[in-house]
Design an enzyme around this catalytic site. Structure first.
Site, PDB file in Angstrom:
ATOM      1  N   ASN A 204       0.889  -1.223   0.077  1.00 28.93           N
ATOM      2  CA  ASN A 204      -0.256  -0.093   0.103  1.00 28.93           C
ATOM      3  C   ASN A 204       0.762   1.434  -0.135  1.00 28.93           C
ATOM      4  OD1 ASN A 204      -2.492   1.575   0.229  1.00 28.93           O
ATOM      5  ND2 ASN A 204      -1.788   1.818   2.593  1.00 28.93           N
TER       6      ASN A 204
ATOM      7  N   HIS B 152       0.773   5.145   1.666  1.00 25.22           N
ATOM      8  CA  HIS B 152       0.091   5.997   2.422  1.00 25.22           C
ATOM      9  C   HIS B 152       0.723   7.367   2.432  1.00 25.22           C
ATOM     10  CE1 HIS B 152      -2.604   6.791   5.726  1.00 25.22           C
ATOM     11  NE2 HIS B 152      -1.438   7.174   6.525  1.00 25.22           N
TER      12      HIS B 152
ATOM     13  N   SER C 143       4.673   6.738   2.445  1.00 31.96           N
ATOM     14  CA  SER C 143       5.331   5.304   2.701  1.00 31.96           C
ATOM     15  C   SER C 143       4.617   4.507   2.018  1.00 31.96           C
ATOM     16  CB  SER C 143       5.066   5.301   4.218  1.00 31.96           C
ATOM     17  OG  SER C 143       5.194   6.271   5.006  1.00 31.96           O
TER      18      SER C 143
ATOM     19  N   ASP D 221      -2.826   0.713   8.431  1.00 36.54           N
ATOM     20  CA  ASP D 221      -1.498   1.529   7.913  1.00 36.54           C
ATOM     21  C   ASP D 221      -0.542   1.192   8.858  1.00 36.54           C
ATOM     22  OD1 ASP D 221      -3.001   2.674   5.909  1.00 36.54           O
ATOM     23  OD2 ASP D 221      -3.475   4.350   7.170  1.00 36.54           O
TER      24      ASP D 221
HETATM   25  C1  GAR Z   1      -2.622   8.793  -2.880  1.00 42.56           C
HETATM   26  O1  GAR Z   1      -2.076  10.038  -2.633  1.00 42.56           O
HETATM   27  C2  GAR Z   1      -2.468   7.860  -1.843  1.00 42.56           C
HETATM   28  O2  GAR Z   1      -1.315   8.018  -0.925  1.00 42.56           O
HETATM   29  C3  GAR Z   1      -3.853   7.980  -1.044  1.00 42.56           C
HETATM   30  O3  GAR Z   1      -4.703   8.079  -1.874  1.00 42.56           O
HETATM   31  C4  GAR Z   1      -4.260   8.992  -3.054  1.00 42.56           C
HETATM   32  C5  GAR Z   1      -4.542   8.073  -4.441  1.00 42.56           C
HETATM   33  O4  GAR Z   1      -4.245   8.831  -5.490  1.00 42.56           O
HETATM   34  N1  GAR Z   1      -3.922   6.625  -0.324  1.00 42.56           N
HETATM   35  C6  GAR Z   1      -4.519   6.868   0.881  1.00 42.56           C
HETATM   36  O5  GAR Z   1      -4.794   7.749   1.335  1.00 42.56           O
HETATM   37  C7  GAR Z   1      -4.801   5.262   1.446  1.00 42.56           C
HETATM   38  N2  GAR Z   1      -4.966   5.344   2.861  1.00 42.56           N
HETATM   39  P1  GAR Z   1      -4.149   8.438  -6.753  1.00 42.56           P
HETATM   40  O6  GAR Z   1      -5.416   7.801  -7.102  1.00 42.56           O
HETATM   41  O7  GAR Z   1      -4.049   9.414  -7.769  1.00 42.56           O
HETATM   42  O8  GAR Z   1      -3.337   7.507  -7.037  1.00 42.56           O
END
Ligand code: GAR
Length: 214
Positions: free
Chosen positions: A109, A111, A138, A147
Site C-alpha cells: 500500500n 500511504h 510511505s 497502515d
Molecule cells: C494517494 O495520494 C495515496 O497516497 C492515497 O490516495 C491517493 C490516491 O491517489 N492513499 C490513501 O490515502 C490510502 N490510505 P491516486 O488515485 O491519484 O493514485
C-alpha cells in the site's frame, strides 16, 4: 521470479499512482499489470487502464453489505487475475483481516504520511496542524492493523509555513510517483520479501523508516 510478476492494482479514484506504475512497468520486463480493480465505477484510473489496454473490473459495494461480504466478492475477482502482487493505489476501503491475511507478504500500500505518523485519513491537514517541518509518503506491506505494516520505502517533502493541504498533497504525490514504481520493481525482481512482519530487501532487514542506502 522466473516468469513475469503478475501485478493487480486496486484503485478508487484518479489513479495517478497507477499511471506511475504503468509507466514504470514499460522498462520493467519482469512485471506485467494483469488487471485493475476499482470499488468506484467513476474512478478516472479505470480510463487510464483502458488507455493502456489493461483489463478492468469494478466491485461496487451493495447497500447493507457487510465488510466480510464485500471482501468475499472482491476476493473472487482478485482470484481471477492470479496475482503475484496486489498493489493498493488509493484504494479507499479498509480490508477485512481475513482478506489481508490471505495475501500477506504479497500486498503493498502507499500511504500519504511518514508512517507511523498519521495513519488513516486527512494526513496532510494533520501534518500542517501539528506544525511538522516535514511530511511525506510511505510504501508498506499490508497487515491486518490499519497502515501499520512494515515500511519499505519513504519519501520526505518539506512543509512550508503557508502550506495548504492541497499544495502539500501535490508535493507528496510527486514523491509517491517516484517511490511506488521502484518498490513494485524490487518485488517483481524477487528482491523484496516480508518475513515475520518485517520487510527485507536483498537479504537485508529494512529499518523502521524504510530502505535507506548506506
Ligand atoms: C494517494 O495520494 C495515496 O497516497 C492515497 O490516495 C491517493 C490516491 O491517489 N492513499 C490513501 O490515502 C490510502 N490510505 P491516486 O488515485 O491519484 O493514485
Amino acid at each position: 521470479m522466473e516468469s513475469s510478476c503478475r501485478i493487480l492494482v486496486l484503485i478508487s479514484g484518479n489513479g495517478s499512482n497507477l499511471q506511475a506504475i504503468i509507466d514504470g512497468c514499460c522498462d520493467n520486463l519482469q512485471a506485467d499489470i494483469v488487471g485493475v480493480i476499482s470499488n468506484n465505477p467513476d474512478a478516472y484510473g479505470l480510463i487510464r487502464a483502458h488507455q493502456n489496454e489493461i483489463d478492468t473490473s469494478c466491485v461496487i459495494p451493495h447497500q447493507g453489505e457487510s465488510r466480510g461480504e464485500y471482501d468475499a466478492r472482491l476476493d473472487a475477482v482478485i482470484a481471477r487475475y492470479q496475482p503475484d502482487l496486489i498493489v493498493l493505489a488509493g484504494f479507499m476501503r479498509i480490508l477485512s483481516h481475513q482478506l489481508v491475511e490471505k495475501y500477506q507478504g504479497r500486498m503493498i500500500n502507499i500511504h500519504p504520511s511518514l508512517l507511523p505518523k498519521y495513519p488513516g485519513l486527512n494526513t496532510h491537514a494533520r501534518a500542517i496542524e501539528a506544525g511538522d517541518s516535514e511530511h511525506g509518503a510511505s510504501v508498506h506491506f499490508v497487515i491486518p492493523a490499519l497502515d501499520a505494516g512494515p515500511v519499505i520505502l519513504q519519501a520526505k517533502v518539506p512543509v512550508y509555513e503557508d502550506d495548504t493541504p492541497e499544495l502539500l498533497a501535490q508535493r507528496v504525490q510527486e514523491q509517491e510517483h517516484a517511490i511506488y514504481p521502484l518498490v513494485v520493481k524490487w518485488f517483481s525482481q524477487g528482491r523484496l520479501t516480508m518475513k515475520n512482519t518485517e520487510a527485507w530487501l536483498d537479504g537485508e532487514l529494512i529499518g523502521p523508516s524504510g530502505y535507506a542506502p548506506d
